[in-house]
Design a protein around this motif. Structure first.
Motif, PDB file in Angstrom:
ATOM      1  N   ASP A  16      66.625  37.177 -40.575  1.00  0.00           N
ATOM      2  CA  ASP A  16      66.360  35.910 -39.900  1.00  0.00           C
ATOM      3  C   ASP A  16      67.460  34.906 -40.241  1.00  0.00           C
ATOM      4  N   GLU A  17      68.389  34.750 -39.344  1.00  0.00           N
ATOM      5  CA  GLU A  17      69.516  33.835 -39.551  1.00  0.00           C
ATOM      6  C   GLU A  17      69.990  33.873 -40.997  1.00  0.00           C
ATOM      7  N   GLN A  34      65.779  33.584 -43.993  1.00  0.00           N
ATOM      8  CA  GLN A  34      66.698  32.468 -43.795  1.00  0.00           C
ATOM      9  C   GLN A  34      66.723  31.585 -45.040  1.00  0.00           C
ATOM     10  N   SER A  87      61.771  33.515 -35.265  1.00  0.00           N
ATOM     11  CA  SER A  87      61.196  33.914 -36.566  1.00  0.00           C
ATOM     12  C   SER A  87      59.824  34.526 -36.362  1.00  0.00           C
TER      13      SER A  87
HETATM   14 MG   LIG Z   1      63.527  30.588 -37.335  1.00  0.00          MG
END
Ligand SMILES: [Mg+2]
Ligand SMILES: Nc1ncnc2c1ncn2[C@@H]1O[C@H](COP(=O)(O)OP(=O)(O)OP(=O)(O)O)[C@@H](O)[C@H]1O
Lengths: 263, 254
Positions: A155-156, A79, A43
């Motif tokens: 991010d994910e 995320q 991140s």
């Molecule tokens: Mg992360």
């Protein structure tokens, strides 16, 4: 000229060095995934590209200019829950256009079109708490894409979704990315999930276990496109690739795991 | 069913009061008589005598609420976004909030006279701190992901303030709305009671001066009805304005 270039970028928080001199180049139109053990600084890497974080040393260039402050060429898919809870889906998607000065009516009309495109037809009046996790991710996706950024930072984005929804959204992301008018967008995609990384990407970059994380391997994924991320997993080429990358990633994951057990 | 029980309970209480005062168990001199109290309320409304007083008390409440909320939101946003200034001012804010505000009423009477100004001022000091602390909390608890997300959409500092901090803070303001409206009302009535020339608090004060306990209770009854009506109005506003929240939070007091 690369779309995104990290030049010996270092990030320190206090005395802890999170990212050691990290260098990474991403070509325009390329889909690059970054995998690495938890907490290694994925991140952080993305925040550098977004301009949400300034490097302690080194620099990040985006399309030939140095990133300082918010990177206006980039869109970010978080995320976590980044939708404004007090705006319904339509107004969340329209927000970026409104911040840029577009009228409410016009921006909402465009937002409606984007809601359709991400599979949220008729959900414009729903507030975030009235939507499922998958719907919220779709809204976030539309909110990012409506501004037509050159670079997508993710991010994910799908890690909180169930497996089926996740596969569907991965395929939809690929088709949005492949079929968008104009030049194909550059994507920097962070994930824990190696299968997701291989299925989506042109390249998979492996980060070392922290502290002082750096990229330690860079694999080109030559699987044919268009892909179906669910089906491609059963091919030999995919499984070979998976074995090769996992060989590198496993050591890093184990390092992080042992450290967390020892601590 | 519930409302039936409630009606029975109210009937029993008032019936007992009525019988008590009738038989002399409850001295009518101190406890009044429900029949006389009701007659007084009816008389106030039928002659129209109560309206100007009620209008004044409610205007004071409204002004205290509006000014206290505006002041609290502005101060809360400002100090919430400048932690350094906040840390300097912190002990002063705590002291001001800890001070028993009722005691300011005579001072406000000297500063602003016996008219509406001094009532609004007292209500303001009560409302301001409730709103201020809630906004402060709201600003502190803005989700960093929402904040960064909005920044990535190109929001300027002004737009962040308008579209993230303010709505986040307002949800906390709304959660304390019942208390702050109540406080505005209490401030107005108490200040009237402590010295004034008009208002329902003034009516009560007058009645007390001539030992008319029925009129005192009648005044209290009118005030209670008003407070309940205000509270119902707040509930209505809440459901209209906070559609985006999963459910109304529990009120937070400070
Ligand atoms: Mg992360
Ligand atoms: N603002 C901060 N201050 C101090 N340390 C931080 C800060 N942000 C992140 N870190 C630390 O930096 C390291 C990397 O964090 P980061 O969030 O980039 O990891 P990650 O690879 O994204 O992890 P995950 O896979 O769990 O999402 C972590 O050890 C974290 O504790």
């Amino acid at each position: 000229m690369s779309a995104l270039a990290f030049n010996q970028a270092v990030v320190r928080f206090g005395s802890a060095t999170i990212l050691g001199g990290t260098s990474l180049e991403i070509a325009p139109g390329e889909f690059v995934s970054v995998v690495g053990p938890t907490g290694c600084g994925k991140s952080t890497l993305l925040n550098l590209a977004a301009g949400l974080l300034a490097p302690s040393a080194g620099s990040v260039d985006c399309l030939g200019t140095k990133v300082s402050g918010i990177n206006r060429r980039a869109g970010y898919l978080f995320q976590g829950e980044s939708l404004m809870p007090w705006r319904n889906a339509r107004d969340n998607v329209a927000a970026g256009l409104q911040f840029a000065g577009m009228s409410k009516a016009q921006s909402r009309a465009q937002a409606e079109a984007w809601l359709d495109r991400v599979g949220l037809h008729g959900a414009g009046d729903k507030y975030p708490h009235q939507m499922s996790g998958g719907m919220r991710k779709r809204a976030q996706l539309a909110q990012m894409l409506i501004l037509d950024p050159d670079i997508l930072l993710m991010d994910e984005p799908f890690s909180a979704l169930d497996v089926q929804t996740r596969l569907m959204m991965e395929n939809e992301l690929l088709s949005l990315w492949q079929n968008s008018e104009g030049a194909r967008k550059t994507v920097l995609f962070i994930t824990h999930d190696l299968e997701e990384a291989i299925g989506l990407s042109d390249r998979v970059v492996v980060l070392s276990a922290g502290p002082s994380t750096t990229p330690i391997a860079d694999f080109r994924i030559d699987l044919p496109r268009p892909r179906d991320v669910a089906e491609i997993r059963h091919t030999h080429a995919f499984q070979d690739m998976h074995a090769k990358i996992w060989d590198v990633l496993r050591d890093q994951v184990l390092k992080t795991y042992r450290r967390s057990v020892a601590a | 069913m519930t409302s039936l029980y409630r009606a029975i309970l109210a009937g029993l209480l008032i019936g007992a009061w009525y019988l008590g005062s009738k038989t002399g168990v409850l001295s009518p001199l101190f406890f009044g008589r429900p029949s006389m109290i009701a007659a007084q309320v009816v008389e106030w409304f039928s002659t129209g005598e109560i309206w100007p007083h009620l209008a004044i008390t409610l205007s004071e409440t409204l002004m205290a609420f509006a000014s206290g909320t505006t002041g609290g939101v502005l101060a809360g946003l400002w100090l919430g976004l400048s932690p350094r200034t906040l840390s300097v001012l912190d002990p002063f804010i705590k002291a001001a909030n800890a001070m028993p505000r009722v005691i300011l009423a005579p001072i406000f009477a000297m500063w602003f006279g016996l008219g509406m100004g001094s009532k609004v001022a007292l209500g303001f000091t009560l409302v301001f701190f409730i709103v201020f602390f809630n906004v402060l909390q709201g600003v502190r608890e803005v989700s960093p992901v929402v904040l960064n997300g909005t920044r990535m959409l190109g929001a300027s500092r002004r737009q962040l303030l308008r579209h993230v901090y303010l709505p986040a803070a307002m949800s906390w303001v709304f959660s304390s709305l019942h208390i702050s409206v109540g406080m505005a009302f209490v401030g107005a009535v108490i200040a009237e009671y402590l010295g004034s020339a008009a208002g329902v608090g003034y009516l009560i004060l007058q009645a007390q001066g001539v030992f008319d306990v029925d009129a005192v209770f009648a005044g209290i009854a009118v005030l209670t009805a008003c407070a309940l009506a205000l509270d119902a109005l707040v509930t209505l506003a809440e459901t209209k304005l906070l559609v985006w929240q999963p459910r109304a939070d529990m009120p937070r007091d400070n």
